[in-house]
Design a protein around this motif. Structure first.
Motif, PDB file in Angstrom:
ATOM      1  N   PHE A   1       0.987  -1.159   0.218  1.00  0.00           N
ATOM      2  CA  PHE A   1       0.049  -0.044  -0.050  1.00  0.00           C
ATOM      3  C   PHE A   1       0.927   1.241  -0.082  1.00  0.00           C
ATOM      4  O   PHE A   1       0.594   2.286  -0.873  1.00  0.00           O
ATOM      5  N   LEU A   2       2.018   1.481   0.849  1.00  0.00           N
ATOM      6  CA  LEU A   2       2.768   2.565   0.998  1.00  0.00           C
ATOM      7  C   LEU A   2       3.526   2.580  -0.412  1.00  0.00           C
ATOM      8  O   LEU A   2       3.852   3.727  -0.868  1.00  0.00           O
ATOM      9  N   VAL A   3       4.010   1.417  -1.129  1.00  0.00           N
ATOM     10  CA  VAL A   3       4.667   1.581  -2.063  1.00  0.00           C
ATOM     11  C   VAL A   3       4.060   2.151  -3.430  1.00  0.00           C
ATOM     12  O   VAL A   3       4.284   3.038  -4.337  1.00  0.00           O
ATOM     13  N   LYS A   4       2.761   1.538  -3.553  1.00  0.00           N
ATOM     14  CA  LYS A   4       1.737   1.716  -4.641  1.00  0.00           C
ATOM     15  C   LYS A   4       1.064   3.084  -4.548  1.00  0.00           C
ATOM     16  O   LYS A   4       0.703   3.672  -5.533  1.00  0.00           O
ATOM     17  N   ILE A   5       0.734   3.452  -3.357  1.00  0.00           N
ATOM     18  CA  ILE A   5      -0.157   4.760  -3.262  1.00  0.00           C
ATOM     19  C   ILE A   5       0.564   5.750  -2.620  1.00  0.00           C
ATOM     20  O   ILE A   5       1.216   5.977  -1.563  1.00  0.00           O
ATOM     21  N   PRO A   6       0.773   7.042  -3.534  1.00  0.00           N
ATOM     22  CA  PRO A   6       1.889   8.038  -2.838  1.00  0.00           C
ATOM     23  C   PRO A   6       0.881   9.048  -1.784  1.00  0.00           C
ATOM     24  O   PRO A   6       1.026   9.915  -1.943  1.00  0.00           O
ATOM     25  N   LEU A   7       0.481   8.187  -0.793  1.00  0.00           N
ATOM     26  CA  LEU A   7      -0.179   9.038   0.231  1.00  0.00           C
ATOM     27  C   LEU A   7       0.493   9.525   1.091  1.00  0.00           C
ATOM     28  O   LEU A   7       0.265  10.941   1.824  1.00  0.00           O
ATOM     29  N   PHE A   8       1.701   8.997   1.726  1.00  0.00           N
ATOM     30  CA  PHE A   8       2.580   9.431   2.762  1.00  0.00           C
ATOM     31  C   PHE A   8       3.975   9.926   2.296  1.00  0.00           C
ATOM     32  O   PHE A   8       4.882   9.891   3.172  1.00  0.00           O
ATOM     33  N   GLN A   9       4.116  10.227   1.022  1.00  0.00           N
ATOM     34  CA  GLN A   9       5.392  10.417   0.380  1.00  0.00           C
ATOM     35  C   GLN A   9       6.323  11.610   1.019  1.00  0.00           C
ATOM     36  O   GLN A   9       7.376  11.527   1.416  1.00  0.00           O
ATOM     37  N   ASP A  10       5.444  12.599   1.692  1.00  0.00           N
ATOM     38  CA  ASP A  10       6.037  13.634   2.185  1.00  0.00           C
ATOM     39  C   ASP A  10       5.952  13.680   3.444  1.00  0.00           C
ATOM     40  O   ASP A  10       6.458  14.805   4.251  1.00  0.00           O
ATOM     41  N   LEU A  11       5.512  12.761   4.067  1.00  0.00           N
ATOM     42  CA  LEU A  11       5.308  12.812   5.586  1.00  0.00           C
ATOM     43  C   LEU A  11       6.330  11.739   6.501  1.00  0.00           C
ATOM     44  O   LEU A  11       7.340  11.249   5.763  1.00  0.00           O
ATOM     45  N   GLU A  12       6.696  12.154   7.543  1.00  0.00           N
ATOM     46  CA  GLU A  12       7.719  11.250   8.412  1.00  0.00           C
ATOM     47  C   GLU A  12       7.175  10.076   8.561  1.00  0.00           C
ATOM     48  O   GLU A  12       5.947   9.945   9.392  1.00  0.00           O
ATOM     49  N   LEU A  13       7.880   8.806   8.233  1.00  0.00           N
ATOM     50  CA  LEU A  13       7.243   7.735   8.269  1.00  0.00           C
ATOM     51  C   LEU A  13       8.036   6.958   9.033  1.00  0.00           C
ATOM     52  O   LEU A  13       9.364   6.609   9.222  1.00  0.00           O
ATOM     53  N   HIS A  14       7.423   6.131  10.220  1.00  0.00           N
ATOM     54  CA  HIS A  14       7.958   5.365  11.301  1.00  0.00           C
ATOM     55  C   HIS A  14       7.680   3.755  11.087  1.00  0.00           C
ATOM     56  O   HIS A  14       6.748   3.746  10.898  1.00  0.00           O
ATOM     57  N   ILE A  15       8.518   2.866  11.155  1.00  0.00           N
ATOM     58  CA  ILE A  15       8.174   1.431  11.375  1.00  0.00           C
ATOM     59  C   ILE A  15       8.818   0.912  12.447  1.00  0.00           C
ATOM     60  O   ILE A  15       9.979   0.955  12.716  1.00  0.00           O
ATOM     61  N   ILE A  16       8.183   0.135  13.486  1.00  0.00           N
ATOM     62  CA  ILE A  16       8.506  -0.519  14.560  1.00  0.00           C
ATOM     63  C   ILE A  16       8.162  -2.128  14.264  1.00  0.00           C
ATOM     64  O   ILE A  16       6.980  -2.315  13.895  1.00  0.00           O
ATOM     65  N   THR A  17       9.077  -2.836  14.688  1.00  0.00           N
ATOM     66  CA  THR A  17       8.826  -4.426  14.789  1.00  0.00           C
ATOM     67  C   THR A  17       9.114  -4.774  16.354  1.00  0.00           C
ATOM     68  O   THR A  17      10.027  -4.349  16.760  1.00  0.00           O
TER      69      THR A  17
END
Length: 286
Positions: free
Chosen positions: A184-200
């Motif tokens: 979803f993140l790759v295909k839809i340019p919705l969050f391109q200009d936002l600060e993106l965090h990923i936690i596992t």
């Protein structure tokens, strides 16, 4: 993602629902369909109620006639209320910049009605709670869990207050649903200009999830995203909520279910706890 379905009952969460829907719609140039469903359960209860065993036959017929008349009046008021709800929704959405709007009023049960519209929608938006928002504020809305369990499209569960989305957190576990979030993140340019965090969230320093997180980072970086990736340990729902609060996150993305087959039958326990505790909207994926 060109069609957004917004579910509203005009409750205290409604304005927040419209603002978040508008945020997504304006960034995606998407059409917004607003659905308001009049619940018919009280009408069915009145018309089906048999009082002959409780009081005399004549009295019960008179009482039933009065109850049915009251419910008919209530139904008329509910239709007027639904019309106003849809008008207010349209006014708010236009103020927030949405140009393509469809209004739909239905009578029935929200969960049943959703199946009719889900196929034509790319995203479903609804509030964490509905008309009973001021009661049992630590609980989720009566329909929310059933809706999340029944639909197959991404579902945005909004909070009561709107806040601009500038920082996004993905709770990533390497599951098929987690990989769907990455797609979803790759295909839809919705969050391109936002600060993106990923936690596992891992159980130990050599947990295989660390490798999965590195793979996720590589996938997003290759598409021009620059995520901040971290591993965390601890109770999942507490870690997610704490991270969101300390990092001033505005939107959380996570899977709706756990991995095993039993958990796939119900909304995941972590998901339900996060929804209850979260002060930010949650975008759920299946």
């Amino acid at each position: 993602m060109k069609k957004i379905l917004v579910c509203t009952d005009g409750s205290a969460f409604a304005e927040s629902i419209y603002r978040y829907s508008a945020w997504f719609a304006t960034r995606l140039s998407a059409e917004v369909t607003v659905l308001s469903v009049i619940d018919v359960r009280s009408q069915k209860m009145a018309s089906n109620h048999n009082l002959s065993g409780a009081i005399g036959l004549g009295a019960s017929e008179e009482l039933l006639k009065n109850l049915v008349e009251i419910e008919h009046q209530k139904a008329k008021l509910n239709h007027q209320k639904a019309k106003l709800i849809l008008q207010n929704a349209e006014t708010s959405l236009r103020e927030y910049g949405v140009e393509q709007i469809k209004l739909i009023g239905q009578t029935g049960f929200l969960v049943d009605c959703l199946s009719e519209f889900e196929a034509e929608s790319d995203l479903i938006v609804l509030g964490k709670r509905g008309e009973g928002a001021d009661f049992a504020t630590k609980h989720l809305g009566a329909n929310l869990e059933r809706i999340v369990r029944s639909i197959h499209k991404p579902c945005l569960v909004t909070t009561r207050a709107f806040q601009p989305i500038e920082k996004v957190l993905i709770a990533y576990d390497g599951s098929p649903t987690g990989k769907k979030i990455l797609d979803f993140l790759v295909k839809i340019p919705l969050f391109q200009d936002l600060e993106l965090h990923i936690i596992t969230i891992t159980k130990s320093s050599d947990d295989s999830k660390i490798t999965l997180l590195q793979e996720a980072e590589q996938k997003l970086t290759a598409k021009g995203l620059n995520p901040i990736c971290q591993t965390q340990t601890g109770d999942p729902e507490q870690v997610i909520i704490h991270y969101a609060q300390t990092q001033s996150i505005n939107l959380l993305l996570m899977g709706a279910y756990g991995h095993n087959r039993i958990r796939q039958l119900v909304i995941g326990s972590t998901t339900a706890q996060v929804l209850r505790s979260s002060q930010i909207p949650v975008l759920l994926f299946r």
